[in-house]
Design a protein around this motif. Structure first.
Motif, PDB file in Angstrom:
ATOM      1  N   THR A 156       0.814  -1.229   0.000  1.00 51.11           N
ATOM      2  CA  THR A 156       0.000   0.000   0.000  1.00 51.11           C
ATOM      3  C   THR A 156       0.836   1.263   0.000  1.00 51.11           C
ATOM      4  O   THR A 156       0.331   2.343  -0.338  1.00 51.11           O
ATOM      5  CB  THR A 156      -0.936   0.004   1.217  1.00 51.11           C
ATOM      6  OG1 THR A 156      -0.157  -0.104   2.409  1.00 51.11           O
ATOM      7  CG2 THR A 156      -1.914  -1.155   1.151  1.00 51.11           C
ATOM      8  N   SER A 157       2.121   1.180   0.377  1.00 49.51           N
ATOM      9  CA  SER A 157       2.971   2.367   0.423  1.00 49.51           C
ATOM     10  C   SER A 157       3.662   2.655  -0.895  1.00 49.51           C
ATOM     11  O   SER A 157       4.386   3.649  -1.019  1.00 49.51           O
ATOM     12  CB  SER A 157       4.027   2.207   1.528  1.00 49.51           C
ATOM     13  OG  SER A 157       4.888   1.102   1.237  1.00 49.51           O
ATOM     14  N   LEU A 158       3.482   1.811  -1.892  1.00 43.97           N
ATOM     15  CA  LEU A 158       4.149   1.984  -3.179  1.00 43.97           C
ATOM     16  C   LEU A 158       3.611   3.221  -3.883  1.00 43.97           C
ATOM     17  O   LEU A 158       2.406   3.491  -3.872  1.00 43.97           O
ATOM     18  CB  LEU A 158       3.935   0.741  -4.040  1.00 43.97           C
ATOM     19  CG  LEU A 158       4.672   0.691  -5.372  1.00 43.97           C
ATOM     20  CD1 LEU A 158       6.184   0.600  -5.142  1.00 43.97           C
ATOM     21  CD2 LEU A 158       4.198  -0.501  -6.195  1.00 43.97           C
ATOM     22  N   GLN A 159       4.504   3.983  -4.517  1.00 44.87           N
ATOM     23  CA  GLN A 159       4.138   5.183  -5.260  1.00 44.87           C
ATOM     24  C   GLN A 159       4.679   5.107  -6.678  1.00 44.87           C
ATOM     25  O   GLN A 159       5.606   4.346  -6.972  1.00 44.87           O
ATOM     26  CB  GLN A 159       4.670   6.443  -4.559  1.00 44.87           C
ATOM     27  CG  GLN A 159       4.031   6.719  -3.212  1.00 44.87           C
ATOM     28  CD  GLN A 159       4.529   8.018  -2.607  1.00 44.87           C
ATOM     29  OE1 GLN A 159       5.428   8.663  -3.151  1.00 44.87           O
ATOM     30  NE2 GLN A 159       3.948   8.402  -1.472  1.00 44.87           N
ATOM     31  N   LEU A 160       4.102   5.931  -7.535  1.00 46.76           N
ATOM     32  CA  LEU A 160       4.506   5.981  -8.948  1.00 46.76           C
ATOM     33  C   LEU A 160       5.107   7.348  -9.227  1.00 46.76           C
ATOM     34  O   LEU A 160       4.510   8.383  -8.916  1.00 46.76           O
ATOM     35  CB  LEU A 160       3.297   5.729  -9.861  1.00 46.76           C
ATOM     36  CG  LEU A 160       3.566   5.600 -11.357  1.00 46.76           C
ATOM     37  CD1 LEU A 160       4.407   4.360 -11.641  1.00 46.76           C
ATOM     38  CD2 LEU A 160       2.243   5.528 -12.132  1.00 46.76           C
ATOM     39  N   ASP A 161       6.328   7.334  -9.801  1.00 48.77           N
ATOM     40  CA  ASP A 161       7.041   8.580 -10.118  1.00 48.77           C
ATOM     41  C   ASP A 161       7.227   8.658 -11.626  1.00 48.77           C
ATOM     42  O   ASP A 161       7.913   7.823 -12.228  1.00 48.77           O
ATOM     43  CB  ASP A 161       8.387   8.607  -9.412  1.00 48.77           C
ATOM     44  CG  ASP A 161       9.096   9.962  -9.546  1.00 48.77           C
ATOM     45  OD1 ASP A 161       8.692  10.736 -10.441  1.00 48.77           O
ATOM     46  OD2 ASP A 161      10.030  10.229  -8.774  1.00 48.77           O
ATOM     47  N   ALA A 162       6.580   9.658 -12.261  1.00 51.64           N
ATOM     48  CA  ALA A 162       6.644   9.806 -13.722  1.00 51.64           C
ATOM     49  C   ALA A 162       7.265  11.129 -14.125  1.00 51.64           C
ATOM     50  O   ALA A 162       6.987  11.644 -15.216  1.00 51.64           O
ATOM     51  CB  ALA A 162       5.245   9.671 -14.317  1.00 51.64           C
ATOM     52  N   ASN A 163       8.139  11.681 -13.285  1.00 51.57           N
ATOM     53  CA  ASN A 163       8.760  12.969 -13.592  1.00 51.57           C
ATOM     54  C   ASN A 163       9.665  12.893 -14.816  1.00 51.57           C
ATOM     55  O   ASN A 163       9.855  13.898 -15.519  1.00 51.57           O
ATOM     56  CB  ASN A 163       9.551  13.467 -12.380  1.00 51.57           C
ATOM     57  CG  ASN A 163       8.633  14.024 -11.300  1.00 51.57           C
ATOM     58  OD1 ASN A 163       7.857  14.917 -11.561  1.00 51.57           O
ATOM     59  ND2 ASN A 163       8.724  13.470 -10.097  1.00 51.57           N
ATOM     60  N   GLU A 164      10.247  11.730 -15.064  1.00 56.29           N
ATOM     61  CA  GLU A 164      11.222  11.605 -16.146  1.00 56.29           C
ATOM     62  C   GLU A 164      10.629  10.986 -17.411  1.00 56.29           C
ATOM     63  O   GLU A 164      11.359  10.608 -18.311  1.00 56.29           O
ATOM     64  CB  GLU A 164      12.414  10.766 -15.663  1.00 56.29           C
ATOM     65  CG  GLU A 164      13.116  11.354 -14.448  1.00 56.29           C
ATOM     66  CD  GLU A 164      14.302  10.520 -14.014  1.00 56.29           C
ATOM     67  OE1 GLU A 164      14.994   9.974 -14.907  1.00 56.29           O
ATOM     68  OE2 GLU A 164      14.534  10.388 -12.807  1.00 56.29           O
ATOM     69  N   VAL A 165       9.308  10.861 -17.469  1.00 56.39           N
ATOM     70  CA  VAL A 165       8.651  10.334 -18.674  1.00 56.39           C
ATOM     71  C   VAL A 165       8.572  11.446 -19.717  1.00 56.39           C
ATOM     72  O   VAL A 165       8.046  12.536 -19.454  1.00 56.39           O
ATOM     73  CB  VAL A 165       7.241   9.797 -18.346  1.00 56.39           C
ATOM     74  CG1 VAL A 165       6.517   9.400 -19.620  1.00 56.39           C
ATOM     75  CG2 VAL A 165       7.343   8.620 -17.392  1.00 56.39           C
ATOM     76  N   SER A 166       9.104  11.177 -20.900  1.00 54.87           N
ATOM     77  CA  SER A 166       9.098  12.185 -21.965  1.00 54.87           C
ATOM     78  C   SER A 166       7.844  12.146 -22.821  1.00 54.87           C
ATOM     79  O   SER A 166       7.410  13.179 -23.343  1.00 54.87           O
ATOM     80  CB  SER A 166      10.333  12.000 -22.862  1.00 54.87           C
ATOM     81  OG  SER A 166      10.329  10.688 -23.429  1.00 54.87           O
ATOM     82  N   ALA A 167       7.246  10.978 -23.008  1.00 54.29           N
ATOM     83  CA  ALA A 167       6.038  10.853 -23.831  1.00 54.29           C
ATOM     84  C   ALA A 167       5.316   9.572 -23.444  1.00 54.29           C
ATOM     85  O   ALA A 167       5.926   8.610 -22.955  1.00 54.29           O
ATOM     86  CB  ALA A 167       6.385  10.837 -25.323  1.00 54.29           C
ATOM     87  N   MET A 168       3.971   9.569 -23.685  1.00 54.42           N
ATOM     88  CA  MET A 168       3.180   8.377 -23.343  1.00 54.42           C
ATOM     89  C   MET A 168       1.932   8.364 -24.217  1.00 54.42           C
ATOM     90  O   MET A 168       1.310   9.408 -24.467  1.00 54.42           O
ATOM     91  CB  MET A 168       2.789   8.386 -21.866  1.00 54.42           C
ATOM     92  CG  MET A 168       1.952   7.158 -21.449  1.00 54.42           C
ATOM     93  SD  MET A 168       1.510   7.160 -19.705  1.00 54.42           S
ATOM     94  CE  MET A 168       3.110   6.914 -18.963  1.00 54.42           C
ATOM     95  N   ASP A 169       1.604   7.176 -24.709  1.00 56.26           N
ATOM     96  CA  ASP A 169       0.350   6.983 -25.436  1.00 56.26           C
ATOM     97  C   ASP A 169      -0.308   5.705 -24.939  1.00 56.26           C
ATOM     98  O   ASP A 169       0.094   5.128 -23.928  1.00 56.26           O
ATOM     99  CB  ASP A 169       0.580   6.980 -26.948  1.00 56.26           C
ATOM    100  CG  ASP A 169       1.506   5.851 -27.403  1.00 56.26           C
ATOM    101  OD1 ASP A 169       1.817   4.967 -26.574  1.00 56.26           O
ATOM    102  OD2 ASP A 169       1.906   5.850 -28.578  1.00 56.26           O
ATOM    103  N   THR A 170      -1.324   5.239 -25.665  1.00 56.37           N
ATOM    104  CA  THR A 170      -2.070   4.066 -25.210  1.00 56.37           C
ATOM    105  C   THR A 170      -1.209   2.799 -25.199  1.00 56.37           C
ATOM    106  O   THR A 170      -1.480   1.879 -24.423  1.00 56.37           O
ATOM    107  CB  THR A 170      -3.292   3.844 -26.118  1.00 56.37           C
ATOM    108  OG1 THR A 170      -2.870   3.796 -27.484  1.00 56.37           O
ATOM    109  CG2 THR A 170      -4.315   4.949 -25.947  1.00 56.37           C
ATOM    110  N   SER A 171      -0.185   2.724 -26.061  1.00 56.02           N
ATOM    111  CA  SER A 171       0.689   1.548 -26.040  1.00 56.02           C
ATOM    112  C   SER A 171       1.437   1.465 -24.714  1.00 56.02           C
ATOM    113  O   SER A 171       1.499   0.406 -24.069  1.00 56.02           O
ATOM    114  CB  SER A 171       1.679   1.609 -27.206  1.00 56.02           C
ATOM    115  OG  SER A 171       1.013   1.650 -28.434  1.00 56.02           O
ATOM    116  N   GLY A 172       2.028   2.606 -24.271  1.00 52.94           N
ATOM    117  CA  GLY A 172       2.701   2.610 -22.990  1.00 52.94           C
ATOM    118  C   GLY A 172       1.748   2.381 -21.844  1.00 52.94           C
ATOM    119  O   GLY A 172       2.075   1.682 -20.866  1.00 52.94           O
TER     120      GLY A 172
END
Length: 374
Positions: A43-59
């Motif tokens: 339950t303490s797990l977090q998601l960090d997407a600061n370094e994501v350059s691009a994302m679409d439905t495939s990702g």
């Protein structure tokens, strides 16, 4: 560990996303594996997407396969560095997959399901019959209450409905019966010519239209032309809340709308039936004179020898058919539920029910008359 996804085991574990999570980078995304962590139970797990350059439905689909729909939706709500657009994308993908999994798989055909459907159809048909009988009873009670009070009779509405349902229907009814009469004469002559009995084509056409085809064709035309009009008119009035306005003014929709239509059809259908019989026999006479070498005088002489009771039997069914057609059309209009689609559905239902009832009762009447020797 693939650089696109890493795990930071600090005080609060974080899954760090980097790089390009799009279709162009799909070959690398497929090789991404989940680190040694259980995202569903941690339950303490977090998601960090600061370094994501691009994302679409495939990702988004790759992340869905890694985390699962429920966990991804939960992590997305508290993710760091995730723009509102990407957050909405991940939420939409997670919800779409979750809804697909929630839908039950298609079931194979089973006999019990068919029996259940048959029972449901039977109950719906029985409820339709009960509704019709209730509506018939209310209409007859209203009519009985108006008979001793002629000042409340709606003569203008009755005359208008007779004009629309009767007089305007005369051309199409006579044309159709004339053409059917010609067709029946052609068929009868074709069969009877092999036996040298072409002269009996006249009897075939006369008996057919006097007893059955005259009233049946006229009733079917009125079922398609008038029952649909009644259902659409009353249904549109219900959508516009005109029926409610009548009730608020202490006026009866049965008295104002239903009775004039029912009485108009009861009056005009026997007349249309007589015209149908005449038009059908006229079509037979044209074929007899043109193709069978039977003169008009000979044709009329044969027709005059046919007992008049056959025509009376055919016309006697017209008032019953007329009442049923009018009541079904008005009842379906009363059942409209507030939308244009409902008007269309109940208009179609009025036509189908009217034609079905007319043909069914005509068959029953034919068997009854035959058994009675009429």
């Amino acid at each position: 560990m693939d650089e696109l996804l890493t795990l930071d085991r600090g005080e609060s574990p974080r899954v760090i996303l980097r790089g390009d999570w799009t279709l162009a980078n799909y070959s690398r995304l497929r090789r991404v594996q989940m680190p040694d962590v259980d995202p569903a139970n941690d339950t303490s797990l977090q998601l960090d997407a600061n370094e994501v350059s691009a994302m679409d439905t495939s990702g988004a689909t790759i992340l869905l396969n890694l985390f699962g729909a429920e966990t991804l939706a939960k992590l997305t709500q508290s993710a760091n560095g995730l723009s509102p657009e990407r957050q909405a994308l991940l939420q939409a993908v997670a919800q779409a997959v979750a809804s697909q999994k929630a839908s039950p798989p298609p079931q194979r055909w089973r006999l019990t399901d068919s029996l259940a459907d048959l029972g449901a159809w039977t109950m719906r048909g029985w409820r339709q019959v009960l509704q019709f009988l209730d509506f018939l009873g209310v209409t007859l009670v209203t009519l009985a209450s108006l008979i001793p009070r002629p000042w409340r009779w709606r003569w203008t509405a009755l005359t208008a409905q007779m004009h629309h349902a009767g007089l305007n229907a005369v051309p199409i009814v006579m044309l159709l019966n004339f053409l059917v009469g010609a067709v029946v004469a052609f068929l009868g002559a074709t069969v009877l010519a092999d036996f040298g009995a072409t002269i009996y084509t006249v009897d075939l056409v006369a008996y057919a239209f006097m007893r059955e085809l005259g009233v049946l064709l006229a009733a079917i035309l009125l079922a398609g032309r008038t029952a649909s009009a009644f259902a659409a008119q009353i249904g549109s009035m219900k959508i516009n809340e005109e029926l409610d306005a009548l009730r608020v003014q202490d006026l009866s929709p049965i008295e104002l709308l239903v009775l004039p239509r029912v009485l108009a059809l009861v009056i005009v259908l026997p007349l249309l039936t007589f015209l149908s019989i005449m038009a059908g026999m006229a079509g037979g006479a044209v074929v007899a004179a043109a193709s069978l070498d039977i003169s008009l005088a000979q044709y009329l002489t044969i027709v005059q020898d046919i007992p008049i009771r056959h025509m009376l039997l055919g016309i006697s069914k017209a008032p019953v058919f007329a009442m049923l057609i009018a009541l079904i059309g008005c009842l379906e209009g009363m059942k409209v539920a507030g939308s244009a689609q409902s008007v269309g559905e109940h208009t179609t239902s009025a036509v189908v029910q009217s034609i079905f009832v007319v043909i069914l009762l005509d068959a029953v009447a034919a068997l009854f008359f035959m058994q009675m020797g009429w």
